[in-house]
Design an enzyme around this catalytic site. Structure first.
Site, short mmCIF file in Angstrom:
data_model
loop_
_atom_site.label_atom_id
_atom_site.label_comp_id
_atom_site.label_asym_id
_atom_site.label_seq_id
_atom_site.Cartn_x
_atom_site.Cartn_y
_atom_site.Cartn_z
N ASP A 25 16.10 -12.51 -0.79
CA ASP A 25 15.12 -11.87 0.08
C ASP A 25 14.91 -12.84 1.24
O ASP A 25 14.26 -13.87 1.08
CB ASP A 25 13.82 -11.63 -0.70
CG ASP A 25 12.67 -11.15 0.18
OD1 ASP A 25 12.88 -10.93 1.40
OD2 ASP A 25 11.55 -10.99 -0.35
N LYS A 87 13.32 -14.27 11.68
CA LYS A 87 13.65 -12.88 11.39
C LYS A 87 13.18 -11.94 12.50
O LYS A 87 13.72 -10.86 12.69
CB LYS A 87 13.01 -12.49 10.06
CG LYS A 87 13.49 -11.18 9.48
CD LYS A 87 12.95 -11.02 8.07
CE LYS A 87 13.32 -9.69 7.45
NZ LYS A 87 12.84 -9.62 6.05
N GLU A 185 15.09 -3.53 1.91
CA GLU A 185 14.04 -4.14 1.08
C GLU A 185 13.33 -3.11 0.18
O GLU A 185 13.17 -3.37 -1.02
CB GLU A 185 13.04 -4.87 1.98
CG GLU A 185 13.65 -6.15 2.56
CD GLU A 185 12.89 -6.72 3.75
OE1 GLU A 185 11.78 -6.23 4.04
OE2 GLU A 185 13.40 -7.65 4.38
N ASP A 207 4.79 -2.45 1.78
CA ASP A 207 5.15 -3.87 1.81
C ASP A 207 4.31 -4.59 2.87
O ASP A 207 4.54 -4.43 4.06
CB ASP A 207 6.66 -3.99 2.12
CG ASP A 207 7.14 -5.45 2.16
OD1 ASP A 207 6.30 -6.38 2.17
OD2 ASP A 207 8.37 -5.65 2.19
P1 ADP Z 1 7.26 -11.99 4.06
O1 ADP Z 1 7.82 -10.77 3.42
O2 ADP Z 1 6.64 -11.72 5.39
O3 ADP Z 1 8.22 -13.12 4.10
P2 ADP Z 1 5.59 -12.52 1.68
O4 ADP Z 1 5.80 -11.24 0.99
O5 ADP Z 1 6.10 -13.74 1.04
O6 ADP Z 1 6.01 -12.47 3.21
O7 ADP Z 1 4.02 -12.66 1.90
C1 ADP Z 1 3.43 -13.78 2.47
C2 ADP Z 1 1.96 -13.51 2.62
O8 ADP Z 1 1.40 -13.27 1.32
C3 ADP Z 1 1.20 -14.67 3.21
O9 ADP Z 1 0.30 -14.17 4.19
C4 ADP Z 1 0.44 -15.20 2.01
O10 ADP Z 1 -0.80 -15.82 2.39
C5 ADP Z 1 0.19 -13.95 1.22
N1 ADP Z 1 -0.13 -14.25 -0.19
C6 ADP Z 1 0.62 -14.91 -1.07
N2 ADP Z 1 -0.05 -15.03 -2.24
C7 ADP Z 1 -1.25 -14.42 -2.06
C8 ADP Z 1 -2.42 -14.23 -2.87
N3 ADP Z 1 -2.49 -14.68 -4.11
N4 ADP Z 1 -3.46 -13.56 -2.34
C9 ADP Z 1 -3.42 -13.11 -1.08
N5 ADP Z 1 -2.38 -13.27 -0.26
C10 ADP Z 1 -1.30 -13.92 -0.74
MG MG Z 2 9.03 -9.53 2.46
#
Ligand code: ADP
Ligand code: MG
Length: 620
Positions: A25, A87, A185, A207
């Site tokens: 991912d 990205k 995704e 998402d």
């Molecule tokens: P992306 O797909 O954009 O790469 P992710 O799916 O990894 O991102 O999500 C990242 C986001 O998720 C960040 O804003 C992070 O702060 C939030 N996040 C991760 N864990 C938690 C949590 N326990 N509670 C709230 N937000 C969270």
């Molecule tokens: Mg993502």
């Protein structure tokens, strides 16, 4: 936009041999790598046991490159050489970027169609930056699995266009990864939830990541996965929640003069507090600023929810739009899959549950689910698993069509049509003796060509001269499994043909697509009026052409007053064409039609007499 066919023939491995394949991912905020071991998928952790890798790359002064948590921590002190959110840049041009409401602090350049960033290691493209992230994950996987990978499935947003997909593949190649397949995704998430095993129906994937919201409507039937519609907001994600809490604390504590370092530190603490609040009812934020001042604040979950409720509500609009585009209603939705770290927030889960009237699927880790699904597909593609043959289909994001006379856009393939697809439509010539025809391919939902995006133009030559409207030119639009459009035009009587290949979505980001769609909706009534006028004009011009041709040949059939009347009506119609409404033009066309009725009848008689001359009665 690829058609993905799993379990390809000739790809099955010897039964005893397990081929190492991973799912990756490649996220805007975080990236992960997962694999299937003894039949179950899991994400591979780094040495500290962390599975997520921040998608941040720093180019250091000693020629070294640092990727992940360290790079993220150092970003504020070295922003120009520390690249995050690659990205958002991959497969884009600078022109595309100017339409994004995002502030990215880099020194941009561009070579050809590719964006470049000036770093202390020289010019870097987003492809190279992404390849560093992929390299890190590849190394992690090979060390953990103890061997070389046969390949990887890499996920991309469903709305990624051809250029973005191609660039992602290039990044993988640069990282030394064999790309088994790019996978959407939301489809990966659905696979992780096992929906490929006989589930039927329409599902929504919601998402919410760090900086983006992606909503997809998927339809599953008989092993067929189809993305029916996508929507989202490329400027809404977890970061906005951090920011909101941060601003609230600044206000509440009168902290207007925070320096940059203190500010970014406090913002990071806000993010941590936000994450804590999904597990605990309150979070403590405690630090000392650079001037020695102590800072301490407690935030309750309730307080945080109240502060950010509007952001949560804002995520529902794209959901509604996606359902509308897919032509389904909430009650048709069989399941809602929660993806992205930000869906851990309880009020996000509640809002989605309330909207759909059902509990979303969230028992898998929302930041791992995409990588897990990709790993499961990689396992199948590498030939470790028999059976399971799915077809994954995508849709085209904006209607494709061509320009017809009068500057009108005629849609040939409607928006959200499943690819691959081919559609044909017959067109004809507008002028007598016309031997060439220009096919102008456009993309968009609006009625006028001027409001659509021009994709390509080509000319079909060698049409045999005929009267206007007699030629039959079949124009075929074909979008292949990779989302590439080819358009061909063929004159039916002679078979002469011309064609062109176009990349329909090159450089079009979701932002632009959303904007174009919004415009098409808000301007629908303007467009209808413009279309009506253009249609009236086409009719008028065609009559004017016919009358002037007839006058050249047969003006002698007319008396002086009759001829004057016709000339008068011609002038009136020409005037209306310049600045009249559709109504005016139609009225003037009708007037000229009426004043030439008698002339037409006389010409017809003359033509019949000419035709009959020299023929015997028996021939008739
Ligand atoms: P992306 O797909 O954009 O790469 P992710 O799916 O990894 O991102 O999500 C990242 C986001 O998720 C960040 O804003 C992070 O702060 C939030 N996040 C991760 N864990 C938690 C949590 N326990 N509670 C709230 N937000 C969270
Ligand atoms: Mg993502």
């Amino acid at each position: 936009m690829a058609l993905l066919q799993i379990a390809e023939p000739g790809m099955s491995a010897a039964p005893h041999q397990h081929r190492l394949a991973v799912g990756i991912d490649l996220g805007t905020t975080n990236s992960l790598v997962a694999t299937v071991k003894s039949g179950s998928a899991s994400c591979l952790p780094d040495e500290q046991g962390r599975v997520t890798l921040p998608s941040v790359v720093r180019y250091l002064s000693d020629d070294q490159i640092r990727v992940g948590y360290e790079a993220l921590a150092e970003q504020k002190t070295d922003p120009l050489n520390t690249v995050s959110s690659a990205k958002r840049l991959i497969g884009r041009t600078l022109a595309d970027l100017s339409q994004q409401p995002h502030y990215l602090p880099y020194r941009f350049g561009q070579s050809g169609q590719v964006i470049e960033l000036h770093t202390r290691h020289g010019l870097k493209t987003p492809i190279e930056v992404s390849s560093e992230i992929l390299k890190t994950l590849k190394t992690r996987a090979e060390e953990s699995l103890g061997g070389a990978l046969v390949g990887a499935v890499i996920t991309v947003p469903a709305y990624f266009d051809d250029a973005q997909r191609q660039a992602t593949k290039d990044a993988a190649r640069l990282a030394g990864l064999n790309v088994l397949r790019l996978l959407n995704e939301p489809t990966a998430a659905a696979i992780a939830y096992g929906l490929d095993n006989g589930s039927e129906g329409t599902f929504v994937v919601y998402d919410l990541g760090g900086g983006t919201l992606d909503v997809s409507v998927l339809e599953l039937s008989k092993g067929l996965f189809q993305v029916k519609a996508t929507n989202g907001d490329s400027a809404l994600g977890g970061d906005d929640f951090d920011q909101r809490l941060f601003c609230h604390l600044l206000e509440q504590h009168g902290l207007s003069q925070l320096n940059e370092q203190d500010g970014s530190h406090l913002l990071a603490l806000c993010r941590r507090a936000k994450e804590t609040l999904t597990r605990e009812p309150e979070a403590l934020i405690e630090t000392a600023f650079s001037d020695g001042r102590a800072f301490r604040a407690t935030v309750t979950r309730q307080e945080f929810h109240d502060l950010t409720r509007h952001l949560v509500q804002k995520t529902i609009e794209p959901v509604k739009q996606a359902l509308k585009d897919a032509g389904v209603s909430k009650s048709d939705i069989k399941g809602v899959i929660m993806v992205g770290g930000s869906t851990r927030m309880l009020h996000v889960q509640q809002a989605v549950a309330t909207f759909f009237g059902q509990t979303p699927l969230n028992n898998l880790n929302p930041d791992e689910v995409v990588a897990l699904g990709a790993a499961m597909q990689a396992d199948v593609l590498a030939g470790n698993k028999s059976g399971g043959e799915w077809l994954l289909l995508d849709v085209i994001p904006l209607s494709l069509g061509l320009e017809t006379y009068g500057g009108l856009a005629e849609k040939i393939i409607p928006r959200n049509a499943t690819i691959p697809t081919a559609r044909a439509q017959d067109f004809t010539t507008f002028k007598d003796g016309q031997t060439a025809m220009t096919v102008h391919v456009v993309q968009g939902e609006r009625e006028l060509v001027a409001d659509c995006r021009s994709l390509a133009k080509f000319t079909l030559r060698g049409i045999p001269p005929m009267t206007a409207g007699a030629a039959r030119i079949r124009v075929t639009f074909q979008v292949d499994a990779d989302g590439l459009l080819s358009v061909s035009a063929q004159e039916q009587s002679t078979g002469v043909q011309a064609q062109i290949e176009v990349k329909p979505s090159y450089g079009l980001d979701d932002e632009t697509i959303t904007k174009m769609l919004q415009e098409s909706m808000s301007k629908a009534s303007d467009d209808m009026a413009a279309r009506a006028r253009a249609e009236a004009a086409v009719e008028a011009e065609s009559l004017l052409g016919a009358v002037s041709a007839a006058l050249k040949l047969d003006a002698d059939l007319l008396g002086e007053t009759e001829l004057a009347a016709i000339r008068n009506d011609i002038a009136a119609l020409e005037g209306r064409l310049k600045n009249g409404t559709a109504e005016d033009i139609r009225a003037a066309t009708a007037a000229l039609g009426a004043s030439t009725d008698n002339f037409a009848a006389k010409r017809m008689n003359r033509n019949i007499q000419r035709a009959l001359a020299g023929q015997s009665i028996d021939d008739i």
